[in-house]
Enzyme design. Sequence first.
Site, PDB file in Angstrom:
ATOM      1  N   LEU A 141       0.809  -1.211   0.000  1.00 25.25           N
ATOM      2  CA  LEU A 141       0.000   0.000   0.000  1.00 25.25           C
ATOM      3  C   LEU A 141       0.845   1.265   0.000  1.00 25.25           C
ATOM      4  O   LEU A 141       0.499   2.247  -0.628  1.00 25.25           O
ATOM      5  CB  LEU A 141      -0.923   0.018   1.227  1.00 25.25           C
ATOM      6  CG  LEU A 141      -2.030  -1.039   1.266  1.00 25.25           C
ATOM      7  CD1 LEU A 141      -2.806  -0.946   2.565  1.00 25.25           C
ATOM      8  CD2 LEU A 141      -2.973  -0.875   0.079  1.00 25.25           C
ATOM      9  N   GLY A 142       1.935   1.250   0.735  1.00 28.52           N
ATOM     10  CA  GLY A 142       2.768   2.447   0.794  1.00 28.52           C
ATOM     11  C   GLY A 142       3.926   2.226   1.739  1.00 28.52           C
ATOM     12  O   GLY A 142       4.028   1.202   2.403  1.00 28.52           O
ATOM     13  N   GLY A 144       7.111   4.540   4.243  1.00 25.70           N
ATOM     14  CA  GLY A 144       7.669   5.783   4.741  1.00 25.70           C
ATOM     15  C   GLY A 144       9.041   5.522   5.316  1.00 25.70           C
ATOM     16  O   GLY A 144       9.642   4.475   5.079  1.00 25.70           O
ATOM     17  N   VAL A 148       6.811  -0.094   6.209  1.00 21.44           N
ATOM     18  CA  VAL A 148       6.184  -0.467   4.952  1.00 21.44           C
ATOM     19  C   VAL A 148       4.790  -0.991   5.273  1.00 21.44           C
ATOM     20  O   VAL A 148       4.619  -1.742   6.241  1.00 21.44           O
ATOM     21  CB  VAL A 148       6.992  -1.562   4.221  1.00 21.44           C
ATOM     22  CG1 VAL A 148       6.344  -1.923   2.902  1.00 21.44           C
ATOM     23  CG2 VAL A 148       8.417  -1.094   4.013  1.00 21.44           C
ATOM     24  N   VAL A 149       3.806  -0.592   4.493  1.00 23.34           N
ATOM     25  CA  VAL A 149       2.424  -0.956   4.785  1.00 23.34           C
ATOM     26  C   VAL A 149       1.869  -1.847   3.685  1.00 23.34           C
ATOM     27  O   VAL A 149       2.003  -1.550   2.494  1.00 23.34           O
ATOM     28  CB  VAL A 149       1.543   0.300   4.938  1.00 23.34           C
ATOM     29  CG1 VAL A 149       0.126  -0.093   5.364  1.00 23.34           C
ATOM     30  CG2 VAL A 149       2.145   1.246   5.952  1.00 23.34           C
ATOM     31  N   LYS A 164       1.584  -2.893   9.091  1.00 17.93           N
ATOM     32  CA  LYS A 164       2.755  -2.030   8.968  1.00 17.93           C
ATOM     33  C   LYS A 164       3.974  -2.750   9.525  1.00 17.93           C
ATOM     34  O   LYS A 164       3.994  -3.176  10.675  1.00 17.93           O
ATOM     35  CB  LYS A 164       2.544  -0.711   9.713  1.00 17.93           C
ATOM     36  CG  LYS A 164       3.695   0.276   9.492  1.00 17.93           C
ATOM     37  CD  LYS A 164       3.336   1.658  10.001  1.00 17.93           C
ATOM     38  CE  LYS A 164       4.420   2.665   9.667  1.00 17.93           C
ATOM     39  NZ  LYS A 164       4.072   4.041  10.074  1.00 17.93           N
ATOM     40  N   ASP A 266       1.638  16.439  12.931  1.00 15.23           N
ATOM     41  CA  ASP A 266       1.823  16.322  11.482  1.00 15.23           C
ATOM     42  C   ASP A 266       0.470  16.385  10.782  1.00 15.23           C
ATOM     43  O   ASP A 266       0.182  15.605   9.888  1.00 15.23           O
ATOM     44  CB  ASP A 266       2.549  15.026  11.128  1.00 15.23           C
ATOM     45  CG  ASP A 266       3.098  15.049   9.697  1.00 15.23           C
ATOM     46  OD1 ASP A 266       3.286  16.150   9.154  1.00 15.23           O
ATOM     47  OD2 ASP A 266       3.324  13.969   9.132  1.00 15.23           O
TER      48      ASP A 266
END
Length: 794
Positions: A141-142, A144, A148-149, A164, A266
């Site tokens: 999915l994504g 950062g 990692v997700v 995650k 954030d």
Amino acid sequence: MMNAQQIADAIRALESLRQEGLLSEDEFAREKSQLLKQLRTGAAARPAEPPSVESSAQNTPPPTREPVGAADFFSTGGPSGPDAFMTGATPKPVESFSADISAQPYSEHTPIPEEIQANPASKELNSGALLRGRYEIRRLLGQGGMGVVYLVFDRVREREIALKQIHPHLADDDEIKKRFVRELQINEHLTHPGIVRTYAIDEDPSLNLLFFTMEYVKGHSLEKRLAAAVERSLSPPIPLKETCSLLRKLAEVLDYAHKQGVIHRDLKPGNVLLPDQGGIKLMDFGIAKIITHEHTHHHTGFVGTVYYMAPEQLKGGVVSAATDIYSLGILTYQMLTGEIYQGGMPGPSELVESLPTAIDEVIRKSIFWKPEGRYQSASEFADAVESALFSKTHASSSPSQQENKPFGELFQLATQSAASGIADFFNDLKKASTSSREEQREELRQLQLMVQVAHERGTLDAKKQREICERARKIGLESEIKSLIEQLQTSPNKAPQRAASKGMRQLRTFDRHDDWLTACAFAPDGLEVATCGWDRKIRFWDTGDGKQLDMLARHQDVVSGCAYAPDGNHFLSIARDGSLIYWDLDEGEVVSEWKSRTVSLSGVRWMPDGKRAVTSSWDHTLQLWYAPSGRLLHTFVGARERVLGCEVVGDDLIASFDAEGVIMIWSSESMELVTTLSVGQHLVTALAYSPELQLLAGCTDGGDLITWNVQGWSEHSRFAAGAVPLTCCVFAQDGALFVGDEEGNVRLWQLDERRVLAEAFAHEGGVTACDVDRVRGVFASAGADRQCHLWEQV
């Protein structure tokens, strides 16, 4: 030799370490420079030719993925790549990228060439892989800086969730693991339906993977919604009534988080998810910090997205709920105009003709450069926005002289000077200043704050003093600042208030845990004591010779509490993931194991019958269990905040205390609420019951000790036991109260005389729990220093 992919991964890792405060700015710049030098000079191995369309499609996720889940945006740093709002550019090829990369600050939002965007975790977790025999990987999915997700299918829950995982190249770093776990612990505090829910933390030893699972929500982000509206030239980008509705829901979530002691830090459109079924979901509390008891926290890491960050956050100052209000103001400006505010930009009404001028003053106040000048709650700000947009009175009223000033001029201090760094902050103050006394006093307060913060951090060296004094000299304040520096240097630093050892003797010390302790409990006969903590282990000790008798390690999360059954042969333990285990200690076996519906259990006590047990939880409830079978008998509902702990009172009653400072007394027979007690402005941190005195005692984070008569529930006594927050308490058989505090002291109080009978300094970092052997009058204290001590009065 590192290739381009490895260099990109290393830069991401460095960025994460810098944000977490593990690397200084100088260390980060030096290491990053070396990596970029490799990339520019061609030392890094590069692919001979760009990947084909076919191979790119196989190895990287498509730019647009529908439906979008919460996990797409939950990962630290938010979305990146072609869909990232405000990037406005297609990633450059390596040739042009390497020519100018040094000129731009690297962040997770910096466009990365496609050759460097390859997924480093894809080699570890492929579609169809199975973790722990439970989580089936569906797709990436994504990612950062920290994690990692993936979208996974949970075979136990029988539904899709998000998972995650810490980056493989960071998995062996114990410190990074602690940061990763902290991200989950912060989310455990937050159970609002408007916050992406986390479930549990787990580890797959065979793959050396640490991960946690969380809610997967179908929808899209506010960032994508705004980007689509701007592309269609909608003005305003979102209808005003919908803007107010979204803002109201977001304010409710933020106010809830602030009451829990959490600042988001954030807040931006990429972290606001709009689920398909309506409402909002706020995500990515991974960089949030728990507020201290003074409700402020000195920030040492540069985290958050710069456009939305308040001046105090940018310059490493004190952050509070007002920091999130600032970000909310910038976000609202964007929802009204489609633009992200930067220094010098006009008010919303000057960009969108249909907006009333009254909205300019509301936004102006929300992003005022001083926190105390902003709205003090998100709901207050939402009320003001709605009133300005739809109130005829506001729309027709003439602006004041202050409002007639150019909007950008009033915002200059709030964003432009802060973004330029602390060095330019006070220069911009000088430029914007008139010679008025009020403005000079404000400048003096800011310089004084800078000196005080540097002194507290131990960075007020000669170089820093010269730097600050030079700024003060330019605005005629040098003598005042020099006087303050001299005063701070000659006054002693405040040290923890350690109790002098008096009338208390230490008998034993147990020290085998790997992390701080959460609880300690004596066996009914006093021959054993159990300890548990953040290392997920339960250890049993012989109170006579101090040797370890046994160790249990079945929980998958922090063991938050434990208690011996009245028969001494059975034992109950609870964990932050909501799991409860009923043990047979004679056989060393699990009798029953079950999972509460709550995210986190905070306390456990046995009822006198030895069969029923009560647990408290952060979902605002108490649970009554039949331990041998693990059957839930009843759930007590009524607390408005998370329940922090519980105590059994007599044969029937159960007392709970919550994060709002309210004590609730329940009947375990009728299952009804008997009464409620309030301690005032402070929070109760622990309760203790004395059957001999028929008193319930409570200690608070304000240092107060309070007792109530259990017959009629009238207040019996209240006095200040000190200025330090108290953390735990337990009654001895003679009615003396053993109390621990946040600075590591233990004291034995005679309540009627309000006199300390004995005291000692016990634990570095504070006392976290205590218990008493009522047979021998021996006390146990557990602490953040991973130790448990046994004490007796002499």
